[in-house]
Design an enzyme around this catalytic site. Structure first.
Site, PDB file in Angstrom:
ATOM      1  N   LYS A 101       0.864  -1.182   0.000  1.00  0.00           N
ATOM      2  CA  LYS A 101       0.000   0.000   0.000  1.00  0.00           C
ATOM      3  C   LYS A 101       0.897   1.228   0.000  1.00  0.00           C
ATOM      4  O   LYS A 101       2.036   1.167   0.471  1.00  0.00           O
ATOM      5  CB  LYS A 101      -0.894   0.001   1.250  1.00  0.00           C
ATOM      6  N   ASP A 151      -7.062   4.524  -4.557  1.00  0.00           N
ATOM      7  CA  ASP A 151      -7.696   4.350  -3.237  1.00  0.00           C
ATOM      8  C   ASP A 151      -8.315   5.709  -2.920  1.00  0.00           C
ATOM      9  O   ASP A 151      -8.498   6.518  -3.834  1.00  0.00           O
ATOM     10  CB  ASP A 151      -6.656   3.925  -2.176  1.00  0.00           C
TER      11      ASP A 151
HETATM   12  P1  NDP Z   1     -12.959   7.974  -2.681  1.00  0.00           P
HETATM   13  O1  NDP Z   1     -11.898   8.974  -2.397  1.00  0.00           O
HETATM   14  O2  NDP Z   1     -13.495   7.829  -4.052  1.00  0.00           O
HETATM   15  O3  NDP Z   1     -14.214   8.244  -1.711  1.00  0.00           O
HETATM   16  C1  NDP Z   1     -14.082   8.224  -0.336  1.00  0.00           C
HETATM   17  C2  NDP Z   1     -15.423   8.565   0.277  1.00  0.00           C
HETATM   18  O4  NDP Z   1     -15.350   8.385   1.691  1.00  0.00           O
HETATM   19  C3  NDP Z   1     -15.804  10.027   0.078  1.00  0.00           C
HETATM   20  O5  NDP Z   1     -17.197  10.152   0.042  1.00  0.00           O
HETATM   21  C4  NDP Z   1     -15.218  10.693   1.309  1.00  0.00           C
HETATM   22  O6  NDP Z   1     -15.843  11.907   1.661  1.00  0.00           O
HETATM   23  C5  NDP Z   1     -15.471   9.637   2.365  1.00  0.00           C
HETATM   24  N1  NDP Z   1     -14.443   9.739   3.404  1.00  0.00           N
HETATM   25  C6  NDP Z   1     -13.094   9.654   3.249  1.00  0.00           C
HETATM   26  N2  NDP Z   1     -12.465   9.837   4.409  1.00  0.00           N
HETATM   27  C7  NDP Z   1     -13.423  10.036   5.320  1.00  0.00           C
HETATM   28  C8  NDP Z   1     -13.403  10.288   6.716  1.00  0.00           C
HETATM   29  N3  NDP Z   1     -12.245  10.371   7.401  1.00  0.00           N
HETATM   30  N4  NDP Z   1     -14.599  10.412   7.339  1.00  0.00           N
HETATM   31  C9  NDP Z   1     -15.772  10.316   6.645  1.00  0.00           C
HETATM   32  N5  NDP Z   1     -15.855  10.090   5.318  1.00  0.00           N
HETATM   33  C10 NDP Z   1     -14.688   9.969   4.684  1.00  0.00           C
HETATM   34  O7  NDP Z   1     -12.387   6.590  -2.130  1.00  0.00           O
HETATM   35  P2  NDP Z   1     -12.846   5.114  -2.479  1.00  0.00           P
HETATM   36  O8  NDP Z   1     -14.312   5.075  -2.706  1.00  0.00           O
HETATM   37  O9  NDP Z   1     -11.928   4.602  -3.509  1.00  0.00           O
HETATM   38  O10 NDP Z   1     -12.474   4.348  -1.121  1.00  0.00           O
HETATM   39  C11 NDP Z   1     -13.413   4.228  -0.041  1.00  0.00           C
HETATM   40  C12 NDP Z   1     -12.976   3.078   0.853  1.00  0.00           C
HETATM   41  O11 NDP Z   1     -12.939   1.860   0.089  1.00  0.00           O
HETATM   42  C13 NDP Z   1     -11.584   3.206   1.472  1.00  0.00           C
HETATM   43  O12 NDP Z   1     -11.573   2.587   2.742  1.00  0.00           O
HETATM   44  C14 NDP Z   1     -10.708   2.396   0.518  1.00  0.00           C
HETATM   45  O13 NDP Z   1      -9.516   1.941   1.134  1.00  0.00           O
HETATM   46  C15 NDP Z   1     -11.650   1.254   0.202  1.00  0.00           C
HETATM   47  N6  NDP Z   1     -11.349   0.499  -1.014  1.00  0.00           N
HETATM   48  C16 NDP Z   1     -11.298   1.131  -2.230  1.00  0.00           C
HETATM   49  C17 NDP Z   1     -11.042   0.398  -3.371  1.00  0.00           C
HETATM   50  C18 NDP Z   1     -11.092   1.012  -4.728  1.00  0.00           C
HETATM   51  O14 NDP Z   1     -11.011   0.254  -5.709  1.00  0.00           O
HETATM   52  N7  NDP Z   1     -11.251   2.317  -4.867  1.00  0.00           N
HETATM   53  C19 NDP Z   1     -10.730  -1.048  -3.302  1.00  0.00           C
HETATM   54  C20 NDP Z   1     -10.884  -1.623  -1.980  1.00  0.00           C
HETATM   55  C21 NDP Z   1     -11.149  -0.845  -0.892  1.00  0.00           C
HETATM   56  P3  NDP Z   1     -15.079  13.300   1.355  1.00  0.00           P
HETATM   57  O15 NDP Z   1     -15.218  13.506  -0.124  1.00  0.00           O
HETATM   58  O16 NDP Z   1     -15.822  14.294   2.177  1.00  0.00           O
HETATM   59  O17 NDP Z   1     -13.650  13.122   1.789  1.00  0.00           O
END
Ligand code: NDP
Length: 446
Positions: free
Chosen positions: A127, A167
């Site tokens: 990572k 991510d």
């Molecule tokens: P994005 O950046 O596309 O979206 C993240 C979302 O989560 C946004 O809506 C964001 O809101 C919210 N968020 C982030 N940090 C926080 C926080 N501290 N508190 C509350 N809300 C938060 O990321 P992804 O959708 O790619 O990833 C989301 C999760 O899925 C993560 O845990 C990631 O590790 C996991 N994941 C992702 C994969 C992928 O293929 N993308 C694969 C496997 C797991 P805001 O815009 O306000 O920050």
């Protein structure tokens, strides 16, 4: 946990990584699940596989200087933690978020070992990331940051060494800038990153894969327990990549998604969240979720993201970030009749929340299994790049579907074999671990 070997490994992890609570949390959960395996397998203790697997192969920490739009030099910190390459080249995403520090990258890299193993594809765990915040930055600022990040990282990665991906905070735009800089520095076109744009080697269905895969896994778990998405009320936290495509697939499978969030607050739409509108807001306009209510009469916005767990639902899909469901939120979910929590985000439930799920006999789909569809499809992107081929959306989606079914079956059968039927968390940890452990043992002390 009573096993002396596992307890001593955990003590060492705590001593070596004292200020990294997320990493210690992730290790503790896995080691607790491994107790019955270790009791049965003295050969793995003899090979000291567990102490080796909790220590990363290497941790790279570097300066990322870049010039902002005012001409000022800014400095961020970059990370790549290459955790374990026993079963394949390192693979895992890059997180860009101000909360990033070594403990976050380490917990994610550790989880990635087992997740990648569960996909059945040959990928090791890694990572990376930075405390850079892409929110509020111009495209040019993001580009200059990404180029500087790769100026250092390029010497540590390679198509048969380590293949990063997206991510939190790293989407198609960031991957594009990083890919361009890697190509410029090395003069080589290779599938060095996944999640690339479709015109330059990206895989169809990669954008959708984590959210779709989450729903495919959850659907298997529901069917195995006499239920389905049909007619169910669903709450999804986050509104990023994973949340968005979980919304689309859950809706296609007959559920109604009534709430979504971002880090500021959440929207409730009793008519069901409108996928096309959320996609336009988040992917095209890069706006906040609260803007949704302006175009959707009957929907409401509430400040504060954790309030989303007070919205009654049958199925909860946390898709935002780590530890977003604590004990209190889990208790409210259970009290309101939620019977299934399946994790799109990595480690979104605290250990106390997971205890609440088990105490209330809720179905629990753990992240390393439920969200493995993203990295699985990244593995499929690597296959296509190596073969110089591109598969259709339907081909990739159907392979993804098959992989998620197999992952559920592996978790289910490991849980049964080790005497914990229905505990898919233990099943995922055991099934993911065993393959890597056998490979490490076979390869000797390296
Ligand atoms: P994005 O950046 O596309 O979206 C993240 C979302 O989560 C946004 O809506 C964001 O809101 C919210 N968020 C982030 N940090 C926080 C926080 N501290 N508190 C509350 N809300 C938060 O990321 P992804 O959708 O790619 O990833 C989301 C999760 O899925 C993560 O845990 C990631 O590790 C996991 N994941 C992702 C994969 C992928 O293929 N993308 C694969 C496997 C797991 P805001 O815009 O306000 O920050």
């Amino acid at each position: 946990m009573k096993n002396a070997y596992l307890l001593s490994v955990l003590e060492t992890v705590k001593k070596r990584n004292p200020a990294e609570p997320e990493f210690i949390q992730a290790v503790t959960e896995v080691l607790e699940s491994l107790e019955p395996v270790i009791e049965k397998r003295p050969d793995l203790v003899e090979a000291n596989v567990v102490e080796r697997i909790v220590e990363p192969d290497r941790q790279i920490i570097f300066r990322v200087p870049w010039v902002d739009d005012q001409g000022k030099i800014q400095v961020n910190r970059g990370y790549r933690i290459q955790f374990n390459d026993a079963i394949g080249p390192y693979k895992g995403g890059i997180r860009l978020h101000p909360s990033v520090y070594v403990g976050i990258i380490k917990f994610l890299g550790f989880e990635q070992i087992f997740k990648n193993s569960l996909t059945t594809l040959p990928m090791g765990g890694a990572k990376g990331g930075s405390d850079f915040d892409p929110k509020g930055k111009s495209d040019n600022e993001v580009m200059r940051f990404c180029q500087s990040f790769i100026n250092e990282l390029y010497r540590h990665i390679g198509k048969d060494i380590d293949v990063p991906a997206g991510d939190i905070g790293t989407g198609a735009r960031e991957i594009g800038y990083m890919f361009g800089q890697y190509k410029k520095l090395t003069g080589e076109w290779s599938g060095i990153l996944t999640g690339k744009g479709i015109p330059y080697g990206g895989s169809l269905a990669r954008t959708e894969a984590t959210g779709y895969g989450l729903c495919y896994f959850t659907d298997e778990m529901l069917h195995a327990n006499g239920k389905s998405f049909e007619g169910q009320t669903v709450v999804i936290s986050g509104s990023g990549n994973v949340a968005l495509y979980a919304l689309q697939k859950a809706t296609q499978l007959g559920a109604k998604v009534v709430a979504m969030s971002d880090s500021n607050g959440y929207v409730v739409d009793p008519n069901g969240m409108d996928f096309a509108a959320v996609r336009e807001l988040k992917e095209v306009e890069r706006k906040r979720i609260k803007e949704y209510v302006a175009t959707h009469p009957g929907s409401e916005y509430h400040e504060g993201c954790s309030g989303i767990w007070t919205i009654p639902c049958d199925i909860a899909l946390p898709c935002a970030t780590q530890n977003e469901i604590d004990k209190a939120s889990a208790e409210i979910l259970a009290k309101n009749g939620c019977y299934c929590v399946s994790e799109g985000a990595n480690m979104p439930s605290t250990p106390e929340a997971i205890e609440v799920y088990f105490a209330n006999k809720m179905l629990y789909g753990p992240a390393k299994a439920a969200n493995a569809g993203g990295v699985a499809t990244s593995g499929l992107e690597m296959c296509q790049n190596s073969a110089r081929l591109s598969w259709t959306f339907e081909e990739v989606d159907s392979k993804l579907h098959g992989i998620m079914k197999n992952i559920f079956a592996a978790c289910d059968s490991a849980a049964k074999e080790y005497g914990m039927p229905g505990n898919y968390m233990a099943g995922a940890n055991i099934a993911g671990f065993l393959k890597v452990a056998e490979a490490m043992k076979a390869q000797g002390c390296v």
